[in-house]
Design a protein around this motif. Sequence first.
Motif, PDB file in Angstrom:
ATOM      1  N   ALA A  22      43.530 -66.894 -43.999  1.00 49.44           N
ATOM      2  CA  ALA A  22      44.934 -67.215 -43.774  1.00 49.44           C
ATOM      3  C   ALA A  22      45.160 -67.235 -42.266  1.00 49.44           C
ATOM      4  O   ALA A  22      44.360 -66.674 -41.507  1.00 49.44           O
ATOM      5  CB  ALA A  22      45.843 -66.179 -44.443  1.00 49.44           C
ATOM      6  N   PRO A  23      46.240 -67.873 -41.807  1.00 49.46           N
ATOM      7  CA  PRO A  23      46.484 -67.949 -40.371  1.00 49.46           C
ATOM      8  C   PRO A  23      46.503 -66.565 -39.707  1.00 49.46           C
ATOM      9  O   PRO A  23      47.110 -65.618 -40.231  1.00 49.46           O
ATOM     10  CB  PRO A  23      47.853 -68.629 -40.282  1.00 49.46           C
ATOM     11  CG  PRO A  23      47.948 -69.436 -41.539  1.00 49.46           C
ATOM     12  CD  PRO A  23      47.252 -68.623 -42.577  1.00 49.46           C
ATOM     13  N   ASN A  24      45.802 -66.449 -38.594  1.00 48.59           N
ATOM     14  CA  ASN A  24      45.732 -65.242 -37.769  1.00 48.59           C
ATOM     15  C   ASN A  24      44.951 -64.097 -38.401  1.00 48.59           C
ATOM     16  O   ASN A  24      44.899 -62.991 -37.834  1.00 48.59           O
ATOM     17  CB  ASN A  24      47.134 -64.749 -37.392  1.00 48.59           C
ATOM     18  CG  ASN A  24      47.874 -65.752 -36.538  1.00 48.59           C
ATOM     19  OD1 ASN A  24      47.310 -66.315 -35.599  1.00 48.59           O
ATOM     20  ND2 ASN A  24      49.131 -66.009 -36.875  1.00 48.59           N
ATOM     21  N   ALA A  25      44.331 -64.336 -39.541  1.00 43.13           N
ATOM     22  CA  ALA A  25      43.517 -63.286 -40.150  1.00 43.13           C
ATOM     23  C   ALA A  25      42.283 -63.030 -39.299  1.00 43.13           C
ATOM     24  O   ALA A  25      41.756 -63.934 -38.641  1.00 43.13           O
ATOM     25  CB  ALA A  25      43.106 -63.694 -41.564  1.00 43.13           C
ATOM     26  N   ALA A  26      41.838 -61.775 -39.296  1.00 45.86           N
ATOM     27  CA  ALA A  26      40.606 -61.400 -38.602  1.00 45.86           C
ATOM     28  C   ALA A  26      39.485 -61.327 -39.635  1.00 45.86           C
ATOM     29  O   ALA A  26      39.625 -60.668 -40.671  1.00 45.86           O
ATOM     30  CB  ALA A  26      40.773 -60.061 -37.899  1.00 45.86           C
ATOM     31  N   VAL A  27      38.397 -62.016 -39.352  1.00 47.88           N
ATOM     32  CA  VAL A  27      37.274 -62.089 -40.291  1.00 47.88           C
ATOM     33  C   VAL A  27      36.022 -61.587 -39.590  1.00 47.88           C
ATOM     34  O   VAL A  27      35.702 -62.019 -38.482  1.00 47.88           O
ATOM     35  CB  VAL A  27      37.060 -63.533 -40.782  1.00 47.88           C
ATOM     36  CG1 VAL A  27      35.796 -63.637 -41.623  1.00 47.88           C
ATOM     37  CG2 VAL A  27      38.265 -64.004 -41.580  1.00 47.88           C
ATOM     38  N   ALA A  28      35.329 -60.667 -40.264  1.00 45.76           N
ATOM     39  CA  ALA A  28      34.085 -60.126 -39.718  1.00 45.76           C
ATOM     40  C   ALA A  28      32.911 -60.695 -40.508  1.00 45.76           C
ATOM     41  O   ALA A  28      32.696 -60.315 -41.662  1.00 45.76           O
ATOM     42  CB  ALA A  28      34.086 -58.609 -39.799  1.00 45.76           C
ATOM     43  N   PRO A  29      32.144 -61.622 -39.945  1.00 46.85           N
ATOM     44  CA  PRO A  29      30.945 -62.117 -40.628  1.00 46.85           C
ATOM     45  C   PRO A  29      29.922 -60.993 -40.778  1.00 46.85           C
ATOM     46  O   PRO A  29      30.043 -59.927 -40.162  1.00 46.85           O
ATOM     47  CB  PRO A  29      30.427 -63.212 -39.688  1.00 46.85           C
ATOM     48  CG  PRO A  29      31.557 -63.526 -38.769  1.00 46.85           C
ATOM     49  CD  PRO A  29      32.347 -62.262 -38.646  1.00 46.85           C
ATOM     50  N   THR A  30      28.903 -61.229 -41.577  1.00 43.67           N
ATOM     51  CA  THR A  30      27.828 -60.259 -41.705  1.00 43.67           C
ATOM     52  C   THR A  30      27.076 -60.143 -40.379  1.00 43.67           C
ATOM     53  O   THR A  30      27.203 -60.998 -39.493  1.00 43.67           O
ATOM     54  CB  THR A  30      26.849 -60.654 -42.813  1.00 43.67           C
ATOM     55  OG1 THR A  30      26.157 -61.851 -42.418  1.00 43.67           O
ATOM     56  CG2 THR A  30      27.573 -60.888 -44.131  1.00 43.67           C
ATOM     57  N   LEU A  31      26.273 -59.099 -40.268  1.00 47.03           N
ATOM     58  CA  LEU A  31      25.506 -58.909 -39.041  1.00 47.03           C
ATOM     59  C   LEU A  31      24.549 -60.078 -38.812  1.00 47.03           C
ATOM     60  O   LEU A  31      24.410 -60.561 -37.678  1.00 47.03           O
ATOM     61  CB  LEU A  31      24.731 -57.595 -39.109  1.00 47.03           C
ATOM     62  CG  LEU A  31      23.912 -57.213 -37.869  1.00 47.03           C
ATOM     63  CD1 LEU A  31      24.789 -57.169 -36.621  1.00 47.03           C
ATOM     64  CD2 LEU A  31      23.213 -55.882 -38.085  1.00 47.03           C
ATOM     65  N   ASP A  32      23.899 -60.544 -39.876  1.00 44.06           N
ATOM     66  CA  ASP A  32      22.989 -61.686 -39.735  1.00 44.06           C
ATOM     67  C   ASP A  32      23.742 -62.933 -39.286  1.00 44.06           C
ATOM     68  O   ASP A  32      23.257 -63.696 -38.449  1.00 44.06           O
ATOM     69  CB  ASP A  32      22.268 -61.950 -41.057  1.00 44.06           C
ATOM     70  CG  ASP A  32      21.166 -60.939 -41.327  1.00 44.06           C
ATOM     71  OD1 ASP A  32      20.753 -60.241 -40.380  1.00 44.06           O
ATOM     72  OD2 ASP A  32      20.725 -60.850 -42.490  1.00 44.06           O
ATOM     73  N   GLN A  33      24.923 -63.152 -39.858  1.00 41.34           N
ATOM     74  CA  GLN A  33      25.720 -64.313 -39.452  1.00 41.34           C
ATOM     75  C   GLN A  33      26.161 -64.189 -37.999  1.00 41.34           C
ATOM     76  O   GLN A  33      26.163 -65.170 -37.249  1.00 41.34           O
ATOM     77  CB  GLN A  33      26.941 -64.454 -40.364  1.00 41.34           C
ATOM     78  CG  GLN A  33      26.613 -64.912 -41.771  1.00 41.34           C
ATOM     79  CD  GLN A  33      27.838 -64.925 -42.667  1.00 41.34           C
ATOM     80  OE1 GLN A  33      28.703 -64.049 -42.579  1.00 41.34           O
ATOM     81  NE2 GLN A  33      27.916 -65.924 -43.545  1.00 41.34           N
ATOM     82  N   SER A  34      26.535 -62.992 -37.596  1.00 40.68           N
ATOM     83  CA  SER A  34      26.956 -62.775 -36.210  1.00 40.68           C
ATOM     84  C   SER A  34      25.812 -63.060 -35.245  1.00 40.68           C
ATOM     85  O   SER A  34      26.004 -63.692 -34.195  1.00 40.68           O
ATOM     86  CB  SER A  34      27.445 -61.332 -36.042  1.00 40.68           C
ATOM     87  OG  SER A  34      28.598 -61.085 -36.818  1.00 40.68           O
TER      88      SER A  34
END
Length: 237
Positions: A11-23
């Motif tokens: 959603a707009p302005n949501a904070a999303v944390a990818p997985t460590l591998d994705q990061s």
Amino acid sequence: MIRLHVTPDLAPNAAVAPTLDQSRYLTQVMRLKLGDALLVFNGRDGEWRCVIAEILKKGVILRVEDQVRPQAFGPDLDLIVAVVKKSRVETIVEKAAELGAKRVRLTVTQRTNVEHVRLDRLDAIAIEAAEQTGRLDVPTIDDPQRLATLLDDWDPARRLMFCDETGGAPVASAVTQPGPWAILIGPEGGFAPEERERLRGLPFTTAVSLGPRILRADTAAIAAMTLWQAAVGDWER
């Protein structure tokens, strides 16, 4: 632009944390930096443009900005395939995702020689293929199930395209109606006579031929999905 499949809501302005591998992929492989943009999807909320808002010691934080595409789904197609060797199963899952299958159902037949699969590995392959092809969902991969059990629990509203190596009608003439479908691909040794007899006797089954040559399971799966897509799939969208 890079596409990434994530699990959190978007959603707009949501904070999303990818997985460590994705990061690590974003910062170490693709060399993205603060403020760089990418596309993300989760199979529910459509596709969104994000920017890298924070780079931490263990991962990154993405900030969701705006929706690029609303959620959409491909054809209602299940691919059912007898478990074969690891490399061939992986190819089948990858191509099923590329060709728009909604679900891959692994099955064990009388002549199946391999029963162990790594679902986590197959899920990762399906996700990567979805990211690369631009689809907005990821096909689910089911645990192997005995063919007899699968047929016992079948929903007759879903037509079954049975690829019979002993012969059948051409796909173009036999598969003409849209709607929920499944494609069944057998093991390298073919179906046992009693399995074939049962399949041909089911009211929801359409037996088809994939041509005069004997195909390996991965080739048969790709050919069958291609023919199905040409007949009643979503290639004309």
